[in-house]
Write a protein that holds these residues in place. Structure first.
Motif, PDB file in Angstrom:
ATOM      1  N   SER A 148       7.141  24.344 -11.786  1.00  0.00           N
ATOM      2  CA  SER A 148       6.251  25.496 -11.603  1.00  0.00           C
ATOM      3  C   SER A 148       5.852  25.691 -10.132  1.00  0.00           C
ATOM      4  CB  SER A 148       4.994  25.333 -12.457  1.00  0.00           C
ATOM      5  OG  SER A 148       4.243  24.223 -12.018  1.00  0.00           O
ATOM      6  N   GLY A 149       6.200  24.732  -9.267  1.00  0.00           N
ATOM      7  CA  GLY A 149       5.900  24.850  -7.849  1.00  0.00           C
ATOM      8  C   GLY A 149       4.675  24.068  -7.392  1.00  0.00           C
ATOM      9  N   SER A 150       3.917  23.511  -8.316  1.00  0.00           N
ATOM     10  CA  SER A 150       2.759  22.703  -7.935  1.00  0.00           C
ATOM     11  C   SER A 150       3.197  21.255  -7.673  1.00  0.00           C
ATOM     12  CB  SER A 150       1.697  22.755  -9.036  1.00  0.00           C
ATOM     13  OG  SER A 150       2.210  22.218 -10.227  1.00  0.00           O
ATOM     14  N   GLU A 151       2.265  20.441  -7.220  1.00  0.00           N
ATOM     15  CA  GLU A 151       2.565  19.037  -6.944  1.00  0.00           C
ATOM     16  C   GLU A 151       1.931  18.139  -7.993  1.00  0.00           C
ATOM     17  OE1 GLU A 151       1.195  20.894  -4.348  1.00  0.00           O
ATOM     18  OE2 GLU A 151       3.035  21.208  -3.216  1.00  0.00           O
ATOM     19  N   LYS A 152       2.617  17.046  -8.304  1.00  0.00           N
ATOM     20  CA  LYS A 152       2.116  16.036  -9.240  1.00  0.00           C
ATOM     21  C   LYS A 152       2.066  14.704  -8.502  1.00  0.00           C
ATOM     22  CE  LYS A 152       3.266  13.583 -13.451  1.00  0.00           C
ATOM     23  NZ  LYS A 152       4.305  13.311 -14.424  1.00  0.00           N
ATOM     24  N   VAL A 153       0.895  14.047  -8.536  1.00  0.00           N
ATOM     25  CA  VAL A 153       0.702  12.764  -7.862  1.00  0.00           C
ATOM     26  C   VAL A 153       0.520  11.687  -8.922  1.00  0.00           C
ATOM     27  CG1 VAL A 153      -0.834  11.430  -6.362  1.00  0.00           C
ATOM     28  CG2 VAL A 153      -0.317  13.796  -5.822  1.00  0.00           C
ATOM     29  N   THR A 154       1.212  10.548  -8.742  1.00  0.00           N
ATOM     30  CA  THR A 154       1.060   9.402  -9.634  1.00  0.00           C
ATOM     31  C   THR A 154       0.740   8.154  -8.810  1.00  0.00           C
ATOM     32  OG1 THR A 154       3.440   9.001  -9.581  1.00  0.00           O
ATOM     33  CG2 THR A 154       2.602  10.275 -11.433  1.00  0.00           C
ATOM     34  N   HIS A 155      -0.156   7.334  -9.339  1.00  0.00           N
ATOM     35  CA  HIS A 155      -0.517   6.059  -8.707  1.00  0.00           C
ATOM     36  C   HIS A 155       0.552   5.047  -9.096  1.00  0.00           C
ATOM     37  CE1 HIS A 155      -2.961   2.214  -8.914  1.00  0.00           C
ATOM     38  NE2 HIS A 155      -2.813   2.461  -7.635  1.00  0.00           N
ATOM     39  N   THR A 156       1.215   4.426  -8.106  1.00  0.00           N
ATOM     40  CA  THR A 156       2.324   3.515  -8.398  1.00  0.00           C
ATOM     41  C   THR A 156       1.968   2.042  -8.236  1.00  0.00           C
ATOM     42  OG1 THR A 156       3.166   3.765  -6.141  1.00  0.00           O
ATOM     43  CG2 THR A 156       4.090   5.211  -7.832  1.00  0.00           C
ATOM     44  N   GLU A 157       1.079   1.729  -7.276  1.00  0.00           N
ATOM     45  CA  GLU A 157       0.791   0.312  -7.035  1.00  0.00           C
ATOM     46  C   GLU A 157      -0.523   0.154  -6.280  1.00  0.00           C
ATOM     47  OE1 GLU A 157       2.917  -3.594  -4.985  1.00  0.00           O
ATOM     48  OE2 GLU A 157       3.848  -1.640  -4.768  1.00  0.00           O
ATOM     49  N   THR A 158      -1.143  -0.996  -6.449  1.00  0.00           N
ATOM     50  CA  THR A 158      -2.360  -1.354  -5.719  1.00  0.00           C
ATOM     51  C   THR A 158      -2.184  -2.750  -5.151  1.00  0.00           C
ATOM     52  OG1 THR A 158      -3.742  -0.032  -7.174  1.00  0.00           O
ATOM     53  CG2 THR A 158      -4.846  -1.757  -5.922  1.00  0.00           C
ATOM     54  N   ARG A 159      -2.568  -2.913  -3.891  1.00  0.00           N
ATOM     55  CA  ARG A 159      -2.564  -4.244  -3.269  1.00  0.00           C
ATOM     56  C   ARG A 159      -3.916  -4.468  -2.618  1.00  0.00           C
ATOM     57  NH1 ARG A 159       3.295  -4.453  -0.265  1.00  0.00           N
ATOM     58  NH2 ARG A 159       4.516  -4.074  -2.137  1.00  0.00           N
ATOM     59  N   ILE A 160      -4.399  -5.691  -2.705  1.00  0.00           N
ATOM     60  CA  ILE A 160      -5.704  -6.036  -2.148  1.00  0.00           C
ATOM     61  C   ILE A 160      -5.563  -7.285  -1.290  1.00  0.00           C
ATOM     62  CG2 ILE A 160      -8.075  -6.689  -2.703  1.00  0.00           C
ATOM     63  CD1 ILE A 160      -7.663  -5.264  -5.391  1.00  0.00           C
ATOM     64  N   THR A 161      -6.130  -7.220  -0.093  1.00  0.00           N
ATOM     65  CA  THR A 161      -6.139  -8.380   0.793  1.00  0.00           C
ATOM     66  C   THR A 161      -7.548  -8.575   1.339  1.00  0.00           C
ATOM     67  OG1 THR A 161      -5.567  -7.095   2.753  1.00  0.00           O
ATOM     68  CG2 THR A 161      -3.743  -8.037   1.513  1.00  0.00           C
ATOM     69  N   LYS A 162      -7.838  -9.769   1.773  1.00  0.00           N
ATOM     70  CA  LYS A 162      -9.125 -10.048   2.401  1.00  0.00           C
ATOM     71  C   LYS A 162      -9.092  -9.522   3.825  1.00  0.00           C
ATOM     72  CE  LYS A 162     -10.148 -14.195  -0.235  1.00  0.00           C
ATOM     73  NZ  LYS A 162     -10.401 -15.620  -0.178  1.00  0.00           N
ATOM     74  N   GLY A 163     -10.239  -9.068   4.302  1.00  0.00           N
ATOM     75  CA  GLY A 163     -10.333  -8.614   5.685  1.00  0.00           C
ATOM     76  C   GLY A 163     -11.002  -7.267   5.798  1.00  0.00           C
ATOM     77  N   ILE A 164     -11.021  -6.753   7.035  1.00  0.00           N
ATOM     78  CA  ILE A 164     -11.633  -5.460   7.328  1.00  0.00           C
ATOM     79  C   ILE A 164     -10.728  -4.714   8.307  1.00  0.00           C
ATOM     80  CG2 ILE A 164     -13.598  -4.324   8.430  1.00  0.00           C
ATOM     81  CD1 ILE A 164     -15.361  -6.539   7.403  1.00  0.00           C
ATOM     82  N   ILE A 165     -10.503  -3.416   8.039  1.00  0.00           N
ATOM     83  CA  ILE A 165      -9.732  -2.561   8.942  1.00  0.00           C
ATOM     84  C   ILE A 165     -10.675  -2.064  10.035  1.00  0.00           C
ATOM     85  CG2 ILE A 165      -8.391  -0.437   9.152  1.00  0.00           C
ATOM     86  CD1 ILE A 165      -7.846  -0.627   6.142  1.00  0.00           C
ATOM     87  N   LYS A 166     -10.236  -2.122  11.280  1.00  0.00           N
ATOM     88  CA  LYS A 166     -11.027  -1.563  12.367  1.00  0.00           C
ATOM     89  C   LYS A 166     -10.944  -0.042  12.280  1.00  0.00           C
ATOM     90  CE  LYS A 166     -10.146  -5.388  15.470  1.00  0.00           C
ATOM     91  NZ  LYS A 166      -9.571  -5.808  16.749  1.00  0.00           N
ATOM     92  N   ASN A 167     -12.044   0.640  12.524  1.00  0.00           N
ATOM     93  CA  ASN A 167     -12.074   2.102  12.431  1.00  0.00           C
ATOM     94  C   ASN A 167     -11.091   2.777  13.378  1.00  0.00           C
ATOM     95  OD1 ASN A 167     -13.975   2.139  10.409  1.00  0.00           O
ATOM     96  ND2 ASN A 167     -15.710   2.282  11.815  1.00  0.00           N
ATOM     97  N   THR A 168     -10.807   2.166  14.516  1.00  0.00           N
ATOM     98  CA  THR A 168      -9.892   2.773  15.478  1.00  0.00           C
ATOM     99  C   THR A 168      -8.447   2.743  15.007  1.00  0.00           C
ATOM    100  OG1 THR A 168      -9.711   0.673  16.641  1.00  0.00           O
ATOM    101  CG2 THR A 168     -11.367   2.231  17.451  1.00  0.00           C
ATOM    102  N   SER A 169      -8.123   1.921  13.992  1.00  0.00           N
ATOM    103  CA  SER A 169      -6.739   1.840  13.534  1.00  0.00           C
ATOM    104  C   SER A 169      -6.429   2.863  12.443  1.00  0.00           C
ATOM    105  CB  SER A 169      -6.439   0.432  13.015  1.00  0.00           C
ATOM    106  OG  SER A 169      -7.164   0.193  11.829  1.00  0.00           O
ATOM    107  N   ILE A 170      -7.437   3.658  12.019  1.00  0.00           N
ATOM    108  CA  ILE A 170      -7.225   4.666  10.990  1.00  0.00           C
ATOM    109  C   ILE A 170      -6.988   6.000  11.680  1.00  0.00           C
ATOM    110  CG2 ILE A 170      -8.284   5.894   9.065  1.00  0.00           C
ATOM    111  CD1 ILE A 170      -9.822   3.296   8.470  1.00  0.00           C
ATOM    112  N   ASP A 171      -5.825   6.588  11.435  1.00  0.00           N
ATOM    113  CA  ASP A 171      -5.429   7.841  12.065  1.00  0.00           C
ATOM    114  C   ASP A 171      -5.724   8.994  11.118  1.00  0.00           C
ATOM    115  OD1 ASP A 171      -4.361   9.515  13.964  1.00  0.00           O
ATOM    116  OD2 ASP A 171      -2.301   9.267  13.255  1.00  0.00           O
TER     117      ASP A 171
END
Length: 162
Positions: free
Chosen positions: A54-77
């Motif tokens: 029909s021309g719309s988009e369909k999104v599916t969740h495929t996987e989840t991974r979890i690690t310990k730690g914290i992402i620095k805000n400057t590394s998120i684009d």
């Protein structure tokens, strides 16, 4: 000698039975088990997106991974808020917006091509693609909503409860 081996075998079975192993895989509902997503961890959510007939988009969740730690805000684009891109919203338990990110349209990526005449950018039109989102989990994010930005509004593609 046989008694000694039997004793060691019994001790080994007791030790193996007392081990508690946890994995970072989603359950059948697509949600992340609470015991697996501790505070101060990085959550990676992987998705697939495809165009429907029909021309719309369909999104599916495929996987989840979890690690310990914290992402620095400057590394998120963060990308531009323009039509075609995806708006990723992290929501709290009360439905309040905690964080927002914009990622470029995964179905229409821009590829850089280096040729003899120099560098050029070409937009590719795909029918199926993959993308991922990563964020710091400090215990306050309870769901992630993905919306497609259009020229007039936003279309909700998927909401994933954590």
């Amino acid at each position: 000698m046989v008694r000694l081996l039997s004793f060691f075998y019994l001790i080994l079975l007791i030790l193996m039975g007392s081990c508690n192993v946890q994995t970072a895989v989603p359950n059948n509902t697509g949600a992340i088990p609470k015991s697996v997503a501790p505070e101060n961890s990085i959550i990676y959510l992987f998705f697939g997106i495809e165009k429907t007939p029909s021309g719309s988009e369909k999104v599916t969740h495929t996987e989840t991974r979890i690690t310990k730690g914290i992402i620095k805000n400057t590394s998120i684009d963060n990308k531009e808020n323009k039509a075609g891109n995806l708006l990723i919203t992290m929501l709290g338990k009360g439905g309040e917006i905690l964080e927002e990110r914009i990622i470029e349209d995964p179905l229409n990526p821009v590829l850089e091509v280096f040729a003899e005449d120099g560098l050029s950018k070409n937009k590719v039109n795909l029918s199926k693609a993959e993308f991922s989102v990563r964020f710091n989990q400090k215990g306050e994010i309870s769901s992630v909503k993905i919306e497609k930005i259009t020229t007039t509004s936003k279309n909700n593609l998927i909401t994933l409860k954590l």
